[in-house]
Every structure is written in C-alpha cells, then in structure tokens.
Motif scaffolding. Structure first.
Motif, short mmCIF file in Angstrom:
data_model
loop_
_atom_site.label_atom_id
_atom_site.label_comp_id
_atom_site.label_asym_id
_atom_site.label_seq_id
_atom_site.Cartn_x
_atom_site.Cartn_y
_atom_site.Cartn_z
N GLN A 34 0.83 -1.20 0.00
CA GLN A 34 0.00 0.00 0.00
C GLN A 34 0.86 1.25 0.00
O GLN A 34 0.53 2.25 -0.66
N LEU A 35 1.97 1.21 0.73
CA LEU A 35 2.88 2.35 0.77
C LEU A 35 3.46 2.62 -0.62
O LEU A 35 3.49 3.76 -1.08
N PHE A 36 3.92 1.56 -1.31
CA PHE A 36 4.47 1.76 -2.64
C PHE A 36 3.40 2.22 -3.63
O PHE A 36 3.68 3.04 -4.52
N LEU A 37 2.20 1.75 -3.50
CA LEU A 37 1.11 2.20 -4.36
C LEU A 37 0.82 3.69 -4.13
O LEU A 37 0.66 4.45 -5.07
N ALA A 38 0.78 4.09 -2.87
CA ALA A 38 0.53 5.49 -2.55
C ALA A 38 1.65 6.38 -3.07
O ALA A 38 1.39 7.47 -3.60
N ILE A 39 2.89 5.95 -2.96
CA ILE A 39 4.01 6.74 -3.46
C ILE A 39 3.93 6.86 -4.98
O ILE A 39 4.12 7.95 -5.54
N GLY A 40 3.62 5.77 -5.67
CA GLY A 40 3.50 5.81 -7.12
C GLY A 40 2.38 6.73 -7.59
O GLY A 40 2.55 7.50 -8.53
N LEU A 41 1.24 6.67 -6.92
CA LEU A 41 0.12 7.53 -7.29
C LEU A 41 0.42 9.00 -7.01
O LEU A 41 0.06 9.88 -7.80
N SER A 42 1.12 9.27 -5.92
CA SER A 42 1.45 10.66 -5.62
C SER A 42 2.48 11.21 -6.61
O SER A 42 2.42 12.38 -6.98
N MET A 43 3.41 10.37 -7.04
CA MET A 43 4.38 10.81 -8.05
C MET A 43 3.68 11.11 -9.37
O MET A 43 4.04 12.08 -10.07
N ASP A 44 2.69 10.33 -9.73
CA ASP A 44 1.93 10.56 -10.95
C ASP A 44 1.18 11.89 -10.86
O ASP A 44 1.23 12.70 -11.79
N SER B 290 0.63 17.68 -12.23
CA SER B 290 0.44 19.04 -11.74
C SER B 290 1.59 19.96 -12.18
O SER B 290 1.36 21.13 -12.48
N VAL B 291 2.82 19.43 -12.24
CA VAL B 291 3.93 20.23 -12.73
C VAL B 291 3.73 20.59 -14.20
O VAL B 291 3.92 21.73 -14.62
N CYS B 292 3.32 19.62 -15.00
CA CYS B 292 3.06 19.89 -16.42
C CYS B 292 1.92 20.88 -16.60
O CYS B 292 1.98 21.76 -17.46
N LYS B 293 0.89 20.76 -15.79
CA LYS B 293 -0.23 21.70 -15.85
C LYS B 293 0.24 23.11 -15.50
O LYS B 293 -0.14 24.07 -16.15
N GLY B 294 1.06 23.22 -14.48
CA GLY B 294 1.57 24.52 -14.08
C GLY B 294 2.49 25.15 -15.12
O GLY B 294 2.46 26.35 -15.35
N LEU B 295 3.29 24.32 -15.78
CA LEU B 295 4.18 24.84 -16.81
C LEU B 295 3.44 25.26 -18.07
O LEU B 295 3.87 26.16 -18.78
N SER B 296 2.33 24.61 -18.35
CA SER B 296 1.58 24.92 -19.58
C SER B 296 0.62 26.09 -19.41
O SER B 296 0.15 26.65 -20.40
#
Length: 64
Positions: free
Chosen positions: A6-16, A21-27
C-alpha cells in the motif's frame, strides 16, 4: 494487500499526480485563484472519490 504494498502504491500515485500538476503549471499562463481551486479539486477530489466508488461497486457486486 500488505501495508508495504500500500505504501508503494501510494508513493506511485502521488508521483503521478505530482508530474501531472507540474506539467499543468508549466503549460498555464497567468493563474487566477479559481484555477488553483479547480486544480486542487481535481487532484484531491478525484483520487479520493475513486476508491470510494470502487468500494461501493464491490459491495453491489459481491453477491456475484
């Protein structure tokens, strides 16, 4: 599912979500507070809503 998985799943989803959000902010050009609120609702609301909907669907389909 173990807590370790569950920890690895949460980390993966948060990285996604962070990458999107970074791409949205840059665009985006000039951001207004309404844009910030919309992004917060999208990135916080949908991930919180999806497990709830899957859980409700699972309850409805458990008889099958």
């Amino acid at each position: 599912m173990s807590p370790f998985e569950q920890l690895f799943l949460a980390i993966g989803l948060s990285m996604d979500a962070f990458a999107v959000s970074v791409c949205k902010g840059l665009s985006a050009g000039h951001l207004r507070p309404v844009h910030n609120l919309n992004c917060g609702l999208y990135f916080g609301g949908f991930p919180a809503m999806m497990p709830l909907l899957v859980w409700l669907l699972g309850i409805q389909l458990r008889a099958f």
